[in-house]
Design a protein around this motif. Structure first.
Motif, PDB file in Angstrom:
ATOM      1  N   LEU A 161       1.210  -0.872   0.183  1.00 48.53           N
ATOM      2  CA  LEU A 161       0.037   0.086  -0.088  1.00 48.53           C
ATOM      3  C   LEU A 161       0.801   1.205   0.340  1.00 48.53           C
ATOM      4  N   ILE A 162       1.982   1.343   0.626  1.00 51.56           N
ATOM      5  CA  ILE A 162       2.839   2.254   0.859  1.00 51.56           C
ATOM      6  C   ILE A 162       3.530   2.649  -1.015  1.00 51.56           C
ATOM      7  N   ARG A 163       4.193   1.913  -1.109  1.00 55.94           N
ATOM      8  CA  ARG A 163       4.625   2.174  -2.563  1.00 55.94           C
ATOM      9  C   ARG A 163       3.440   2.055  -3.593  1.00 55.94           C
ATOM     10  N   ARG A 164       2.338   1.901  -3.834  1.00 52.31           N
ATOM     11  CA  ARG A 164       1.172   2.340  -4.410  1.00 52.31           C
ATOM     12  C   ARG A 164       0.261   3.319  -4.219  1.00 52.31           C
ATOM     13  N   GLU A 165       0.244   3.530  -2.843  1.00 51.58           N
ATOM     14  CA  GLU A 165      -0.194   5.232  -1.976  1.00 51.58           C
ATOM     15  C   GLU A 165       0.607   5.424  -1.333  1.00 51.58           C
ATOM     16  N   PRO A 166       1.895   6.061  -1.565  1.00 56.37           N
ATOM     17  CA  PRO A 166       3.206   6.986  -0.012  1.00 56.37           C
ATOM     18  C   PRO A 166       2.262   7.750   0.152  1.00 56.37           C
ATOM     19  N   ASP A 167       0.238   8.520   0.076  1.00 60.29           N
ATOM     20  CA  ASP A 167       0.526   9.708   0.683  1.00 60.29           C
ATOM     21  C   ASP A 167      -0.720   8.683   2.121  1.00 60.29           C
ATOM     22  N   GLN A 168      -1.162   7.565   1.992  1.00 56.94           N
ATOM     23  CA  GLN A 168      -1.163   6.737   3.095  1.00 56.94           C
ATOM     24  C   GLN A 168      -0.135   5.843   4.440  1.00 56.94           C
ATOM     25  N   ALA A 169       0.979   6.488   3.625  1.00 51.75           N
ATOM     26  CA  ALA A 169       2.077   6.473   4.704  1.00 51.75           C
ATOM     27  C   ALA A 169       2.155   6.995   5.836  1.00 51.75           C
ATOM     28  N   VAL A 170       1.225   7.338   6.703  1.00 53.96           N
ATOM     29  CA  VAL A 170       1.467   7.724   8.188  1.00 53.96           C
ATOM     30  C   VAL A 170       1.899   6.859   9.279  1.00 53.96           C
ATOM     31  N   PHE A 171       2.558   7.325   9.488  1.00 60.85           N
ATOM     32  CA  PHE A 171       2.305   6.392  10.970  1.00 60.85           C
ATOM     33  C   PHE A 171       3.085   7.570  12.103  1.00 60.85           C
ATOM     34  N   CYS A 172       2.735   6.045  13.088  1.00 62.69           N
ATOM     35  CA  CYS A 172       2.790   7.366  15.119  1.00 62.69           C
ATOM     36  C   CYS A 172       3.661   6.070  15.742  1.00 62.69           C
ATOM     37  N   LEU A 173       4.577   6.766  15.690  1.00 62.66           N
ATOM     38  CA  LEU A 173       5.857   5.765  16.520  1.00 62.66           C
ATOM     39  C   LEU A 173       6.053   6.891  17.765  1.00 62.66           C
ATOM     40  N   GLU A 174       7.376   5.187  18.266  1.00 63.79           N
ATOM     41  CA  GLU A 174       7.583   6.092  19.383  1.00 63.79           C
ATOM     42  C   GLU A 174       9.286   6.216  18.522  1.00 63.79           C
ATOM     43  N   THR A 175       9.762   7.566  19.976  1.00 65.55           N
ATOM     44  CA  THR A 175      10.689   8.179  19.126  1.00 65.55           C
ATOM     45  C   THR A 175      12.117   7.239  18.984  1.00 65.55           C
ATOM     46  N   GLU A 176      12.139   6.348  20.333  1.00 62.64           N
ATOM     47  CA  GLU A 176      13.506   5.161  19.884  1.00 62.64           C
ATOM     48  C   GLU A 176      13.334   4.285  18.718  1.00 62.64           C
ATOM     49  N   ALA A 219      -4.279   7.473  19.136  1.00 60.19           N
ATOM     50  CA  ALA A 219      -3.769   8.173  18.563  1.00 60.19           C
ATOM     51  C   ALA A 219      -4.170   7.322  16.637  1.00 60.19           C
ATOM     52  N   THR A 220      -3.684   6.333  16.749  1.00 62.04           N
ATOM     53  CA  THR A 220      -4.128   5.383  15.782  1.00 62.04           C
ATOM     54  C   THR A 220      -5.670   5.410  15.421  1.00 62.04           C
ATOM     55  N   SER A 221      -6.700   4.995  16.900  1.00 58.43           N
ATOM     56  CA  SER A 221      -7.676   4.815  16.742  1.00 58.43           C
ATOM     57  C   SER A 221      -8.847   5.851  16.228  1.00 58.43           C
ATOM     58  N   GLN A 222      -8.058   7.184  16.720  1.00 55.41           N
ATOM     59  CA  GLN A 222      -8.453   7.839  16.103  1.00 55.41           C
ATOM     60  C   GLN A 222      -8.640   9.304  14.552  1.00 55.41           C
ATOM     61  N   GLY A 223      -7.220   8.084  14.298  1.00 62.14           N
ATOM     62  CA  GLY A 223      -6.829   8.574  12.852  1.00 62.14           C
ATOM     63  C   GLY A 223      -6.066   9.787  12.422  1.00 62.14           C
ATOM     64  N   THR A 224      -4.832  10.181  14.120  1.00 60.73           N
ATOM     65  CA  THR A 224      -3.736  10.476  13.905  1.00 60.73           C
ATOM     66  C   THR A 224      -2.993  10.144  12.817  1.00 60.73           C
ATOM     67  N   CYS A 225      -2.741   9.310  12.669  1.00 62.67           N
ATOM     68  CA  CYS A 225      -1.866   7.662  11.710  1.00 62.67           C
ATOM     69  C   CYS A 225      -2.798   6.887  10.948  1.00 62.67           C
ATOM     70  N   ASN A 226      -2.440   6.490  10.242  1.00 64.48           N
ATOM     71  CA  ASN A 226      -2.708   5.319   9.527  1.00 64.48           C
ATOM     72  C   ASN A 226      -2.200   4.154  10.486  1.00 64.48           C
ATOM     73  N   PHE A 227      -0.958   4.160  10.931  1.00 63.04           N
ATOM     74  CA  PHE A 227      -0.166   2.446  11.434  1.00 63.04           C
ATOM     75  C   PHE A 227       0.470   3.272  12.019  1.00 63.04           C
ATOM     76  N   GLY A 228       0.137   2.509  13.824  1.00 65.05           N
ATOM     77  CA  GLY A 228       0.572   2.461  14.843  1.00 65.05           C
ATOM     78  C   GLY A 228       1.508   1.736  14.933  1.00 65.05           C
ATOM     79  N   GLU A 229       2.438   1.374  16.001  1.00 67.51           N
ATOM     80  CA  GLU A 229       3.408   0.519  16.969  1.00 67.51           C
ATOM     81  C   GLU A 229       3.040   0.243  17.466  1.00 67.51           C
ATOM     82  N   VAL A 230       2.635  -0.832  17.693  1.00 68.31           N
ATOM     83  CA  VAL A 230       1.841  -1.707  19.509  1.00 68.31           C
ATOM     84  C   VAL A 230       2.620  -2.623  19.794  1.00 68.31           C
ATOM     85  N   PHE A 231       2.048  -3.668  21.324  1.00 67.38           N
ATOM     86  CA  PHE A 231       2.866  -4.863  21.150  1.00 67.38           C
ATOM     87  C   PHE A 231       1.433  -5.504  20.972  1.00 67.38           C
TER      88      PHE A 231
END
Length: 331
Positions: free
Chosen positions: A179-194, A229-241
């Motif tokens: 999806l990222i390669r096909r639609e780069p505008d969808q590539a919005v990630f929520c990540l922790e700094t490290e 943040a992920t559930s509210q749409g701040t990003c499309n992909f969220g780093e989780v455990f």
């Protein structure tokens, strides 16, 4: 993953109302036992464990506390005299308590053992291979026995909302990369700094799955806020455990790490070898419980604590009752 898995333990420091822990010059002390009684179910009284004192420890986050209480309730039903030593702050403190004999048993994670405790840099691919490596090395070097691992694997993953997964046909991390390669505008990630900068974090994922990390939008958050943040749409992909209860509470979908990039963190009971040899019945009591646990199960139990606000000791007991391992005493 670097040796800093303990940074993960800042999340979910829920306090068990029945647990107390005091660090003193003489080590760890606890005067607390389980606040309720349980009877036998499929776990029957074990004569060899009757009256045997067993101090059960855990780390200071929800999942570890639940696992600790599963052991406490099961061993109590088997006849042992259990001391509650859950909620030890940090992986290293919990580990040291086991080595010194302040506790007799605790659950830990194979990746933590391999990287944080044994000092290896590179994880081993595959759950079985990672488990066997840490099992053999920790016994040889430190005299610690790792029992058979559970299917619970609390590792990293990416999560999306159910609607985003459905709209874009996402099931795996490979689907995400496509999806990222096909639609780069969808590539919005929520990540922790490290995680955003580590080679065994986001840059490594990008290499493994074949997308350009520099072409995506990254928003950095503390790990505890990424789920919301992920559930509210701040990003499309969220780093989780993968076993976090908020995944259920917020209706997130975990994408399968189909190329097995992330380290394996299978939950496993660890004991000192001399204690394991003296009381082999402990392993026998706990084996069917470990075999019953998987990510879906522990995620649900975690959610009962972190989403519903229930006490981890009661959550552990009720699951063991529901599965028939123990029973509640009659009126």
């Amino acid at each position: 993953m670097s040796g800093g898995r303990t940074t993960r333990l800042r999340r979910l420091a829920a306090l068990a109302a029945t647990a107390g822990l005091l660090a003193s010059g003489c080590g760890l002390e606890s005067s607390f036992a389980l606040p309720f009684e349980v009877g036998p179910g499929s776990i029957r009284p074990v004569p060899e464990l009757t009256g045997v004192g067993i101090a059960v420890g855990s780390k200071d986050f929800t999942e570890s506390q639940i696992l600790g209480y599963l052991a406490e309730v099961a061993l109590t039903a088997a006849g042992a005299e259990v001391r509650d030593m859950t909620n030890i702050q940090g992986s290293n403190s919990s580990r040291q308590a086991l080595i010194t004999g302040d506790i007799d048993l605790s659950w830990d994670y194979t990746g933590t053992g391999w990287i944080s405790y044994l000092g290896n840099t590179d994880p081993i691919a595959g759950e079985r291979a990672q488990y066997e490596a840490v099992r053999d090395a920790d016994l040889a070097r430190n005299g610690l026995r790792w029992l058979e691992y559970a299917a619970v694997n609390n590792t990293y993953a990416f999560a999306v909302t159910e609607s985003f997964a459905r709209t874009h046909g996402l099931r795996t991390t490979s689907d995400m990369a496509e999806l990222i390669r096909r639609e780069p505008d969808q590539a919005v990630f929520c990540l922790e700094t490290e995680f955003a900068s580590r080679n065994d974090g986001f840059p490594g994922v990008a290499r493994a799955y074949g997308f350009d990390p520099g072409s995506v939008e990254v928003k950095t958050f503390g790990i505890g806020t990424i789920y919301t943040a992920t559930s509210q749409g701040t990003c499309n992909f969220g780093e989780v455990f993968t076993t976090d209860g908020r995944i259920l509470g917020l209706n997130l979908v975990v994408l399968e790490d189909d190329r097995k990039f992330f380290p394996q963190y299978n939950a496993t009971i660890v004991l000192r070898e001399e204690f394991a040899k003296a009381h082999p019945q402990v392993a026998e009591v706990m084996a069917p419980i470990a075999a019953k646990l998987d990510n879906d199960t522990i995620r649900g139990l975690n959610a009962e604590v972190d989403v519903d606000g229930r006490d981890p000791a009661v959550v552990a007991r009720d699951w063991l009752v529901a599965e028939g391992f123990v029973s509640l005493p009659g009126p």
